[in-house]
Design an enzyme around this catalytic site. Structure first.
Site, PDB file in Angstrom:
ATOM      1  N   ASN A 112     -11.264  10.004   0.106  1.00  0.00           N
ATOM      2  CA  ASN A 112     -11.882  10.446   1.218  1.00  0.00           C
ATOM      3  C   ASN A 112     -10.911  11.601   1.818  1.00  0.00           C
ATOM      4  O   ASN A 112     -11.458  12.512   2.554  1.00  0.00           O
ATOM      5  CB  ASN A 112     -11.919   9.318   2.203  1.00  0.00           C
ATOM      6  CG  ASN A 112     -12.818   8.717   1.899  1.00  0.00           C
ATOM      7  OD1 ASN A 112     -14.114   8.652   1.351  1.00  0.00           O
ATOM      8  ND2 ASN A 112     -12.302   7.213   2.043  1.00  0.00           N
ATOM      9  N   ARG A 116      -4.707  20.466  10.088  1.00  0.00           N
ATOM     10  CA  ARG A 116      -4.105  19.137  10.174  1.00  0.00           C
ATOM     11  C   ARG A 116      -2.710  19.290  10.116  1.00  0.00           C
ATOM     12  O   ARG A 116      -2.034  20.018   9.465  1.00  0.00           O
ATOM     13  CB  ARG A 116      -4.627  18.227   9.086  1.00  0.00           C
ATOM     14  CG  ARG A 116      -6.120  17.960   9.115  1.00  0.00           C
ATOM     15  CD  ARG A 116      -6.422  17.153  10.502  1.00  0.00           C
ATOM     16  NE  ARG A 116      -7.854  16.615  10.440  1.00  0.00           N
ATOM     17  CZ  ARG A 116      -8.866  17.608  11.093  1.00  0.00           C
ATOM     18  NH1 ARG A 116      -8.485  18.836  11.505  1.00  0.00           N
ATOM     19  NH2 ARG A 116     -10.042  17.210  10.933  1.00  0.00           N
ATOM     20  N   GLY A 118       0.718  -1.130  -0.064  1.00  0.00           N
ATOM     21  CA  GLY A 118      -0.107  -0.116  -0.090  1.00  0.00           C
ATOM     22  C   GLY A 118       1.026   1.200  -0.007  1.00  0.00           C
ATOM     23  O   GLY A 118       2.010   1.263   0.117  1.00  0.00           O
ATOM     24  N   ASN A 153      -6.386  -3.153  -1.199  1.00  0.00           N
ATOM     25  CA  ASN A 153      -6.516  -1.707  -1.289  1.00  0.00           C
ATOM     26  C   ASN A 153      -4.844  -1.356  -1.941  1.00  0.00           C
ATOM     27  O   ASN A 153      -4.364  -0.638  -1.511  1.00  0.00           O
ATOM     28  CB  ASN A 153      -6.686  -1.073  -0.074  1.00  0.00           C
ATOM     29  CG  ASN A 153      -6.889   0.325  -0.301  1.00  0.00           C
ATOM     30  OD1 ASN A 153      -7.152   1.020  -1.255  1.00  0.00           O
ATOM     31  ND2 ASN A 153      -6.983   1.195   1.051  1.00  0.00           N
ATOM     32  N   ARG A 211     -18.096  17.998   7.914  1.00  0.00           N
ATOM     33  CA  ARG A 211     -17.979  16.573   7.804  1.00  0.00           C
ATOM     34  C   ARG A 211     -18.088  15.927   8.911  1.00  0.00           C
ATOM     35  O   ARG A 211     -17.298  16.290  10.231  1.00  0.00           O
ATOM     36  CB  ARG A 211     -16.891  16.026   7.067  1.00  0.00           C
ATOM     37  CG  ARG A 211     -16.745  14.562   7.036  1.00  0.00           C
ATOM     38  CD  ARG A 211     -15.589  14.095   6.025  1.00  0.00           C
ATOM     39  NE  ARG A 211     -14.331  14.449   6.320  1.00  0.00           N
ATOM     40  CZ  ARG A 211     -12.908  14.003   6.187  1.00  0.00           C
ATOM     41  NH1 ARG A 211     -12.929  13.465   4.847  1.00  0.00           N
ATOM     42  NH2 ARG A 211     -11.968  14.227   6.875  1.00  0.00           N
ATOM     43  N   LYS A 251      -7.800   1.085  15.935  1.00  0.00           N
ATOM     44  CA  LYS A 251      -6.486   1.245  16.153  1.00  0.00           C
ATOM     45  C   LYS A 251      -6.201   1.402  17.740  1.00  0.00           C
ATOM     46  O   LYS A 251      -5.026   1.007  18.191  1.00  0.00           O
ATOM     47  CB  LYS A 251      -6.050   2.931  15.500  1.00  0.00           C
ATOM     48  CG  LYS A 251      -6.124   2.951  14.089  1.00  0.00           C
ATOM     49  CD  LYS A 251      -5.059   2.093  13.476  1.00  0.00           C
ATOM     50  CE  LYS A 251      -5.001   2.262  12.051  1.00  0.00           C
ATOM     51  NZ  LYS A 251      -4.069   0.877  11.356  1.00  0.00           N
ATOM     52  N   TYR A 277     -12.963   2.676  12.729  1.00  0.00           N
ATOM     53  CA  TYR A 277     -11.737   2.631  12.409  1.00  0.00           C
ATOM     54  C   TYR A 277     -10.742   3.084  13.652  1.00  0.00           C
ATOM     55  O   TYR A 277      -9.839   2.506  13.741  1.00  0.00           O
ATOM     56  CB  TYR A 277     -11.562   3.511  10.991  1.00  0.00           C
ATOM     57  CG  TYR A 277     -10.083   4.022  10.716  1.00  0.00           C
ATOM     58  CD1 TYR A 277      -9.083   3.200  10.185  1.00  0.00           C
ATOM     59  CD2 TYR A 277      -9.583   5.206  11.053  1.00  0.00           C
ATOM     60  CE1 TYR A 277      -8.009   3.490  10.078  1.00  0.00           C
ATOM     61  CE2 TYR A 277      -8.126   5.441  10.893  1.00  0.00           C
ATOM     62  CZ  TYR A 277      -7.322   4.671  10.372  1.00  0.00           C
ATOM     63  OH  TYR A 277      -6.164   4.938  10.266  1.00  0.00           O
ATOM     64  N   SER A 280      -2.703   5.718  14.623  1.00  0.00           N
ATOM     65  CA  SER A 280      -3.116   7.027  14.035  1.00  0.00           C
ATOM     66  C   SER A 280      -3.536   8.086  15.147  1.00  0.00           C
ATOM     67  O   SER A 280      -3.834   7.785  16.139  1.00  0.00           O
ATOM     68  CB  SER A 280      -4.397   6.793  13.436  1.00  0.00           C
ATOM     69  OG  SER A 280      -5.109   7.951  12.641  1.00  0.00           O
ATOM     70  N   ALA A 281      -3.394   9.374  14.609  1.00  0.00           N
ATOM     71  CA  ALA A 281      -3.572  10.474  15.557  1.00  0.00           C
ATOM     72  C   ALA A 281      -4.917  10.355  16.056  1.00  0.00           C
ATOM     73  O   ALA A 281      -5.354  11.038  16.860  1.00  0.00           O
ATOM     74  CB  ALA A 281      -3.283  11.705  14.729  1.00  0.00           C
TER      75      ALA A 281
HETATM   76  N1  UFG Z   1     -11.275  17.974   3.868  1.00  0.00           N
HETATM   77  C1  UFG Z   1     -12.007  18.688   2.869  1.00  0.00           C
HETATM   78  N2  UFG Z   1     -12.604  18.281   1.902  1.00  0.00           N
HETATM   79  C2  UFG Z   1     -12.257  16.923   1.234  1.00  0.00           C
HETATM   80  C3  UFG Z   1     -11.546  15.936   2.071  1.00  0.00           C
HETATM   81  C4  UFG Z   1     -11.021  16.563   3.382  1.00  0.00           C
HETATM   82  O1  UFG Z   1     -12.257  19.848   3.292  1.00  0.00           O
HETATM   83  O2  UFG Z   1     -12.557  16.502   0.406  1.00  0.00           O
HETATM   84  C5  UFG Z   1     -10.621  18.408   5.095  1.00  0.00           C
HETATM   85  C6  UFG Z   1     -11.322  17.787   6.367  1.00  0.00           C
HETATM   86  O3  UFG Z   1     -12.498  18.292   6.796  1.00  0.00           O
HETATM   87  C7  UFG Z   1      -9.877  18.203   7.284  1.00  0.00           C
HETATM   88  C8  UFG Z   1      -8.780  18.122   6.014  1.00  0.00           C
HETATM   89  O4  UFG Z   1      -9.400  18.188   4.992  1.00  0.00           O
HETATM   90  O5  UFG Z   1     -10.356  19.421   7.779  1.00  0.00           O
HETATM   91  C9  UFG Z   1      -8.247  16.897   6.045  1.00  0.00           C
HETATM   92  O6  UFG Z   1      -8.828  16.060   6.036  1.00  0.00           O
HETATM   93  P1  UFG Z   1      -8.450  14.189   5.484  1.00  0.00           P
HETATM   94  O7  UFG Z   1      -9.556  13.215   5.160  1.00  0.00           O
HETATM   95  O8  UFG Z   1      -7.293  14.315   4.596  1.00  0.00           O
HETATM   96  O9  UFG Z   1      -7.660  13.625   6.785  1.00  0.00           O
HETATM   97  P2  UFG Z   1      -8.321  13.504   8.355  1.00  0.00           P
HETATM   98  O10 UFG Z   1      -7.388  14.362   9.195  1.00  0.00           O
HETATM   99  O11 UFG Z   1      -9.999  13.510   8.584  1.00  0.00           O
HETATM  100  O12 UFG Z   1      -8.073  11.946   8.777  1.00  0.00           O
HETATM  101  C10 UFG Z   1      -6.842  11.461   8.543  1.00  0.00           C
HETATM  102  C11 UFG Z   1      -6.707  10.161   8.088  1.00  0.00           C
HETATM  103  C12 UFG Z   1      -7.264   9.214   9.289  1.00  0.00           C
HETATM  104  C13 UFG Z   1      -6.806   9.297  10.491  1.00  0.00           C
HETATM  105  C14 UFG Z   1      -6.780  10.722  10.895  1.00  0.00           C
HETATM  106  C15 UFG Z   1      -6.056  11.085  12.058  1.00  0.00           C
HETATM  107  O13 UFG Z   1      -7.212   9.921   6.945  1.00  0.00           O
HETATM  108  O14 UFG Z   1      -7.073   7.888   8.714  1.00  0.00           O
HETATM  109  O15 UFG Z   1      -6.081  11.792   9.910  1.00  0.00           O
HETATM  110  O16 UFG Z   1      -6.207  12.356  12.502  1.00  0.00           O
HETATM  111  F1  UFG Z   1      -7.555   8.702  11.478  1.00  0.00           F
END
Ligand code: UFG
Length: 342
Positions: free
Chosen positions: A203, A236, A15, A40, A297, A158, A154, A129-130
């Site tokens: 995602n 982030r 992956g 995946n 979201r 973890k 998920y 993961s965080a």
């Molecule tokens: N976001 C958008 N539009 C999108 C996708 C994301 O605005 O189409 C925003 C989210 O709301 C967030 C930021 O971009 O504010 C980051 O989102 P991600 O989905 O890229 O990442 P996350 O922080 O939500 O999640 C990631 C990993 C998870 C893990 C998490 C740990 O995908 O596996 O970090 O904090 F659990």
């Protein structure tokens, strides 16, 4: 200390993060074996890894949960350490199909630990993961903060795997567990030959931006601009996947030299908002990313970034690559592989 020629088994190693880690391990003269069922990931990655490293990587196209076949892998190879990347990772899907996540993500770790015990392999690095920090801790997040409650199945897998591995380390002499809590890995190897290849519509933010840039997707939805952050969008801690891969090499070295369980945050310590990311991607790559602001979201928090001092102190690891490197390398991969590995 370097541990040349030691054998590291990467479970789920074909992956995104596993493939980048394979390269860094090989560069440090480790032997690498990958076990991956390609749920995946795509087996083309092995050719790409050979192109980058000049080495053929021994791999078994099997499910880690299949104990019988996993046993054969342990019988055929003298393994020194495991890195457990195996597991499903789509947060939204985990809410809709919790059993699928609990079953697979826990089973795969159980299966690995059982084989480790049977074959006397004592070192495991786990992809955490965080997300285990849940919603109640304030960034910068440190390893001593309480974990949970998680916001989705998920995240709970973890959390549970962390606890299980800590308990096993406590109960087993000479056992070593390193839990790496990843923040937000993005970017790709500088060759542009390997990178993140989401199964369906991405995602996560960066692959989504990349696919808007390539014209595969029309417009980015920004999930909320009313958070308590400098521009209202979520913040982030984005980390270059090659920096993250290097953390795994140091974690293997650490595990080989220490016993017990240890947990490390792997982030840069700097938070960027969604709009910071859009702007950085646009300016580094000279492109425009159309976006629209939509509602929040569910399950998202406003701000999440790491304190990674512990990793620096104990592993000797620190993120080196900049936001510009991440945006450039993400686009280099996407533009050279608009359909991913297909
Ligand atoms: N976001 C958008 N539009 C999108 C996708 C994301 O605005 O189409 C925003 C989210 O709301 C967030 C930021 O971009 O504010 C980051 O989102 P991600 O989905 O890229 O990442 P996350 O922080 O939500 O999640 C990631 C990993 C998870 C893990 C998490 C740990 O995908 O596996 O970090 O904090 F659990």
């Amino acid at each position: 200390m370097q541990h040349k020629e030691k054998m590291v088994l990467l479970a789920g190693g074909a992956g995104y993060i596993g493939s980048h880690t394979a390269i860094e391990l090989i560069e440090k003269h480790y032997n690498v074996i990958i076990v991956d069922c390609h749920y995946n990931s795509n087996p083309i990655v092995y050719d790409r890894l050979t192109e980058i490293t000049g080495k053929h990587i021994k791999h078994y196209d099997i499910d880690v949960c299949d104990e019988q076949r996993l046993n054969q892998v342990f019988e055929e190879n003298k393994i020194d350490a495991i890195i457990d990347f195996a597991g499903f990772k789509a947060v939204g899907e985990s809410v809709a199909q919790p059993m699928k996540y609990y079953e697979n993500n826990l089973d795969s770790t159980f299966s690995l630990v059982k084989m480790m015990k049977k074959h006397n392999v004592n070192n495991i690095i786990f992809s955490s993961s965080a997300t285990v920090y849940g919603m109640n801790n304030e960034s910068p997040l440190t390893e001593s903060m309480p974990v949970g409650p998680c916001t989705n199945p998920y995240g709970w897998t973890k959390y549970m795997n962390e606890q299980i591995l800590k308990d096993v380390a406590n109960a087993t002499d000479d056992f070593s567990v390193v839990l790496l809590r990843y923040f937000n890995p993005i970017g790709a190897h500088k060759s542009g030959l390997i990178g993140e290849d989401p199964k369906d519509i991405p995602n996560n933010l960066m692959p989504y931006i990349s696919q808007v840039a390539s014209g595969k997707l029309e417009i980015l939805s920004v999930f909320g601009d009313d958070y308590d952050t400098h521009d209202g969008t979520g913040v982030r801690d984005y980390i270059h996947v090659v920096d993250l891969a290097k953390a795994h090499v140091l974690a293997v070295e650490y595990a080989l030299e220490h016993k017990g369980a240890e947990v490390f945050n792997i982030g840069t310590g700097t938070g960027y908002s969604v709009l910071d990311m859009v702007k950085a991607f646009e300016s580094v790559n000279n492109l425009l990313i159309p976006y629209k602001v939509v509602g929040r979201r569910p399950g998202d928090i406003a701000i999440c970034y790491a304190n990674s001092d512990k990793a620096e102190k104990l592993l000797g690891w620190k993120a080196e690559q900049t936001l510009e490197d991440m945006c450039r390398d993400a686009w280099n991969w996407q533009k050279n592989n608009p359909e991913g590995y297909k």
